[in-house]
Design an enzyme around this catalytic site. Structure first.
Site, PDB file in Angstrom:
ATOM      1  N   ARG A   1       0.722  -1.667  -0.019  1.00 10.47           N
ATOM      2  CA  ARG A   1       0.167   0.355  -0.520  1.00 10.47           C
ATOM      3  C   ARG A   1       0.644   1.310   0.138  1.00 10.47           C
ATOM      4  O   ARG A   1       0.126   1.991  -1.021  1.00 10.47           O
ATOM      5  CB  ARG A   1      -0.732  -0.272   1.343  1.00 10.47           C
ATOM      6  CG  ARG A   1      -2.163  -0.560   1.151  1.00 10.47           C
ATOM      7  CD  ARG A   1      -2.826  -1.336   2.806  1.00 10.47           C
ATOM      8  NE  ARG A   1      -1.751  -2.033   2.509  1.00 10.47           N
ATOM      9  CZ  ARG A   1      -2.197  -3.429   2.739  1.00 10.47           C
ATOM     10  NH1 ARG A   1      -2.716  -4.121   1.671  1.00 10.47           N
ATOM     11  NH2 ARG A   1      -0.812  -4.465   2.580  1.00 10.47           N
TER      12      ARG A   1
ATOM     13  N   LYS B   1      25.786  -3.161   0.151  1.00 10.65           N
ATOM     14  CA  LYS B   1      27.367  -2.974  -0.003  1.00 10.65           C
ATOM     15  C   LYS B   1      28.136  -2.786   0.693  1.00 10.65           C
ATOM     16  O   LYS B   1      29.853  -2.058   0.976  1.00 10.65           O
ATOM     17  CB  LYS B   1      28.431  -2.108  -1.563  1.00 10.65           C
ATOM     18  CG  LYS B   1      27.329  -3.055  -2.629  1.00 10.65           C
ATOM     19  CD  LYS B   1      28.173  -1.470  -3.915  1.00 10.65           C
ATOM     20  CE  LYS B   1      27.174  -2.842  -5.106  1.00 10.65           C
ATOM     21  NZ  LYS B   1      27.335  -1.388  -5.840  1.00 10.65           N
TER      22      LYS B   1
ATOM     23  N   ARG C   1      10.917   3.830   3.412  1.00 13.82           N
ATOM     24  CA  ARG C   1      10.738   3.305   4.554  1.00 13.82           C
ATOM     25  C   ARG C   1      12.176   2.801   4.923  1.00 13.82           C
ATOM     26  O   ARG C   1      12.632   1.958   3.695  1.00 13.82           O
ATOM     27  CB  ARG C   1       9.315   1.848   4.170  1.00 13.82           C
ATOM     28  CG  ARG C   1       9.211   0.735   5.205  1.00 13.82           C
ATOM     29  CD  ARG C   1       8.215   0.615   4.730  1.00 13.82           C
ATOM     30  NE  ARG C   1       6.762   0.896   5.123  1.00 13.82           N
ATOM     31  CZ  ARG C   1       5.316   0.863   5.095  1.00 13.82           C
ATOM     32  NH1 ARG C   1       5.608  -0.982   4.747  1.00 13.82           N
ATOM     33  NH2 ARG C   1       4.201   1.242   5.258  1.00 13.82           N
TER      34      ARG C   1
HETATM   35  N1   CP Z   1      -0.283  -0.272   5.341  1.00 20.21           N
HETATM   36  C1   CP Z   1       0.684  -0.142   5.700  1.00 20.21           C
HETATM   37  O1   CP Z   1       2.383   0.042   5.466  1.00 20.21           O
HETATM   38  O2   CP Z   1       0.728  -1.172   3.847  1.00 20.21           O
HETATM   39  P1   CP Z   1       1.808  -1.210   3.697  1.00 20.21           P
HETATM   40  O3   CP Z   1       3.298  -2.200   4.913  1.00 20.21           O
HETATM   41  O4   CP Z   1       1.742  -2.624   2.360  1.00 20.21           O
HETATM   42  O5   CP Z   1       2.784  -0.927   2.724  1.00 20.21           O
END
Ligand code: CP
Length: 308
Positions: free
Chosen positions: A54, A83, A104
């Site tokens: 998502r 690396k 992320r």
């Molecule tokens: N809600 C959410 O962060 O989903 P994903 O891990 O698929 O990005």
């Protein structure tokens, strides 16, 4: 003024600034064509050192729907992190290629480190078990659309409250609106961290209750926020197996809930909501994913300063 800012923690923006984002998201939903070229010539970098469906795809869809373009990676194994390149160096380089970054990363605090090394806005798309502020924007826009207000709610949060970054961010965000009460539903091992209880709930005199059985309190709730027990955050497989099915929301339990309760879930789901619940009109978690794209469109446009 949101232009040029980072979003690392849900408290980085005032409630007034959040309202600006939600208002823009609602305008985009009403009239997407009007916004389809506002990011022409702009580049979003999506750096995903952890899996995502998502968040990454909604960020990319958001930028493409604004007329911008995207670059990045969805697997850290395909980046030079393998690396031994530091995150600081990676961000210094990528901020020279792009106008805005969504990242992320499995380490708590990594998004803050990234923002300190970037010459363009950085958006935290989830840092370990810490925070996930754009999921919170998604959750709040869904609550606004379904309940009209962020105040005067009894909110049940159920599942993995210890490692759940979406939970930590949502508790912080909703604690700024008056007269909300939290019912925290988890096994003993997955309770909300003490620092969030002390620094957010207790410090702000927010009423909360900790329980371990969903069926005992579901009838009290205006909002039920279900979460997954996250296998990837456990060091001990045995403990995960013991706790993974602690809660299963099914038709039977939904019979006890209010007619206007809404069910939210950041997804992905595993077993914690039976598929039979999907057809219940109170189940809002798939609509929630779509609000996630619109709110990220609004966020990108605001941070780039291309929309008032
Ligand atoms: N809600 C959410 O962060 O989903 P994903 O891990 O698929 O990005």
């Amino acid at each position: 003024m949101l232009k040029g800012r980072n979003l690392i923690d849900p408290m980085d923006f005032s409630t007034k600034e959040l309202d600006e984002i939600f208002n823009l998201a609602e305008n985009i939903i009403e009239n997407p064509e009007k916004y389809s070229k506002v990011c022409d010539g702009k580049l979003l970098a999506t750096l995903f050192f952890e899996p995502s469906t998502r968040t990454r795809l909604s960020f990319e869809a958001a930028m493409l729907r604004l007329g911008g373009r995207v670059l990045g990676f969805s697997d850290s194994n395909s980046s030079s992190a393998t690396k031994g390149e530091s995150l600081a160096d990676t961000i210094t380089v990528v901020s020279g290629y792009s106008d805005i970054i969504a990242m992320r990363h499995p380490k708590e605090g990594s998004a803050r480190v990234a923002s300190m090394n970037s010459s363009v806005p950085v958006i935290n798309a989830g840092d370990g078990g810490h925070q996930h502020p754009t999921q919170t924007l998604t959750d709040l826009l869904t609550i606004k659309s379904k309940k009209r207000s962020f105040s005067n709610h009894i909110i049940g949060i159920c599942g993995d409250l210890k490692f759940g970054r979406t939970v930590h961010s949502l508790v912080k965000a909703l604690s700024r609106y008056p007269n909300n009460k939290f019912i925290l539903i988890s096994p003993e091992e997955l309770k909300l961290p003490e620092y969030i209880k002390k620094e957010i709930l207790i410090k702000n005199n927010i009423e909360f209750l900790e329980v371990d059985r969903l069926e005992d309190i579901i009838d009290k709730l205006d909002i039920l926020y279900m979460t997954r027990v996250q296998k990837e955050r456990f060091f001990n497989e045995e403990e995960y197996l013991r706790l993974k099915d602690s809660y299963v929301l099914n038709e039977e339990k939904m019979k006890l809930a209010k007619e206007d309760m809404i069910i939210l879930h950041p997804l992905p789901r595993v077993n914690e909501i039976s598929v039979e619940v999907d057809k219940d009109k109170r189940a809002c978690y798939f609509q929630q994913t779509k609000y996630g794209m619109y709110v990220r469109m609004a966020l990108i446009a605001k941070l780039l300063g291309v929309c008032e």
